[in-house]
Design an enzyme around this catalytic site. Structure first.
Site, PDB file in Angstrom:
ATOM      1  N   CYS A   1      -1.047   3.533  29.416  1.00 27.32           N
ATOM      2  CA  CYS A   1      -1.270   2.373  30.296  1.00 27.32           C
ATOM      3  C   CYS A   1      -0.724   1.119  29.608  1.00 27.32           C
ATOM      4  CB  CYS A   1      -2.755   2.193  30.589  1.00 27.32           C
ATOM      5  SG  CYS A   1      -3.472   3.608  31.443  1.00 27.32           S
TER       6      CYS A   1
ATOM      7  N   CYS B   1      -4.527   7.573  22.274  1.00 31.16           N
ATOM      8  CA  CYS B   1      -4.504   8.018  23.675  1.00 31.16           C
ATOM      9  C   CYS B   1      -3.052   8.247  24.067  1.00 31.16           C
ATOM     10  CB  CYS B   1      -5.111   6.933  24.568  1.00 31.16           C
ATOM     11  SG  CYS B   1      -5.206   7.389  26.314  1.00 31.16           S
TER      12      CYS B   1
END
Ligand code: SAH
Length: 353
Positions: A121, A117
């Protein structure tokens, strides 16, 4: 794109009847075969020879043009709570994870949409190595098919919450949704599908305009831009005001209630004042809040909030009239819980292979 000799082949599981018709006419074949081929593929067959009502010649042509069996199980990890993590290899050798959750009311599966990804985050393992590539619709669907075959039972619910940001792979995810929802395919209703996003505002609006009945989940995790910027870099591009505005637009277009996911991290975002601020921000929005005690990811050093802070956070929201649940964490003993999925260690895989 593929490292193997099959490099020119397309993945058949990604083809809907319309695309199959187009391909068949290019081959000078009868277009009505599209429906037959689609049904076979969607049954989860892994060999062209199983297509008993298709001529040998056409089966051969299909086998030369397409890959059918595109996702393979390389390892299963069973949790004490009946959650099972699957390590799956794609045709080019990339490895992803999917998680099966078995409930009394049916089987639910958490699928990945990308290898890795790129959203960054700070609390999530899937992003540690960045993104390698998007998964094709056929590969998202393939995860469900191989797991369904493995357990010999139907999957009834899907969550797009594995590794990857689904809205960063918009077209393939949309094609996946069309396929999985198809009446002659797995026929899983949109209402049984949840798509979770870190908040790509433009894509949320685009999704809203598709007017699908799926559940949109927003990974919120903070109530001030300052805090959210530090946890989720995506917030620097799309701040909280723009995100919540897109959520309002989504509920207006679809009539669907939004789920806000809020992972509680001790001392970071779990103060009662933050619960109050959250309640204020969500006032008037058709929504539901899902509180998640953060799952530890070794590299990050964040701790889950105490049960007492989680309960008081929930109470503030409930008192403000916002429906709030606490997510029961499944699979944390096998690193299969939220945010623990990663493009897994090749070493542990080869031991088994
Ligand atoms: N990219 C999408 C979907 C994948 S993450 C998204 O961001 O929503 C699925 C959910 O797990 C998200 O709500 C994500 O914020 C949450 N999550 C990530 N890391 C976590 C962790 N360590 N503990 C608990 N939840 C986590």
């Amino acid at each position: 794109m593929y490292r193997t000799g099959e490099s020119m082949k397309k993945q058949l599981r990604g083809y809907d009847p319309g695309a199959l018709k187009a391909w068949l006419s290019e081959q000078g074949e009868k277009p009505f075969r599209a429906g037959q081929i689609f049904s076979w593929v969607q049954k989860g067959i892994s060999s062209f020879d199983e297509m008993s009502n298709i001529s040998k010649g056409l089966r051969q042509t299909l086998a030369e043009a397409f890959i059918l069996d595109n996702v393979k199980i390389i390892k299963r990890l069973d949790s004490q709570d009946k959650t099972r993590k699957y390590l799956l290899s794609m045709h080019d050798g990339e490895i992803i994870e999917a998680v099966l959750m078995r409930y009394k009311h049916g089987n639910s599966i958490c699928v990945s949409t990308q290898v890795g990804c790129r959203m960054g985050c700070s609390f999530c393992a899937s992003t540690l190595g960045g993104m390698t590539r998007n998964l094709e619709a056929a590969e998202i669907l393939g995860q469900i098919m191989v797991i369904q075959n493995d357990i010999g039972e139907r999957i009834s619910n899907i969550v797009l919450m594995g590794s990857g940001e689904p809205l960063d792979n918009y077209d393939e995810v949309m094609q996946f949704l069309r396929l999985v929802n198809h009446a002659d395919g797995l026929n899983i209703s949109m209402r049984h599908i949840t798509l979770s996003t870190c908040g790509l505002v433009d894509q949320i609006k685009r999704l809203a305009d598709e007017k699908l009945q799926l559940t949109l989940a927003i990974s919120l995790h903070a109530v001030s831009d300052e805090k959210r910027n530090s946890l989720m870099p995506v917030n620097k591009k799309y701040n909280l005001d723009s995100l919540l505005e897109a959520c309002r637009y989504y509920t207006k277009q679809t009539g669907r209630r939004i789920t806000f996911e809020y992972a509680l991290i001790q001392g970071e975002n779990d103060h009662a004042s933050e619960a109050k601020a959250l309640a204020k921000r969500l006032r008037g929005l058709l929504c539901h809040v899902n509180l998640i005690p953060i799952n530890p990811v070794e590299e990050r050093g964040y701790k889950a909030s105490s049960n007492a802070s989680i309960s008081s956070f929930q109470k503030v929201l409930k008192d403000a009239g916002i429906e709030t649940t606490i997510r029961r964490e499944l699979g944390s003993d096998i690193n299969a819980a939220c945010g623990q999925l990663r493009a897994q260690h090749i070493e542990s895989v080869s031991e088994d292979a």
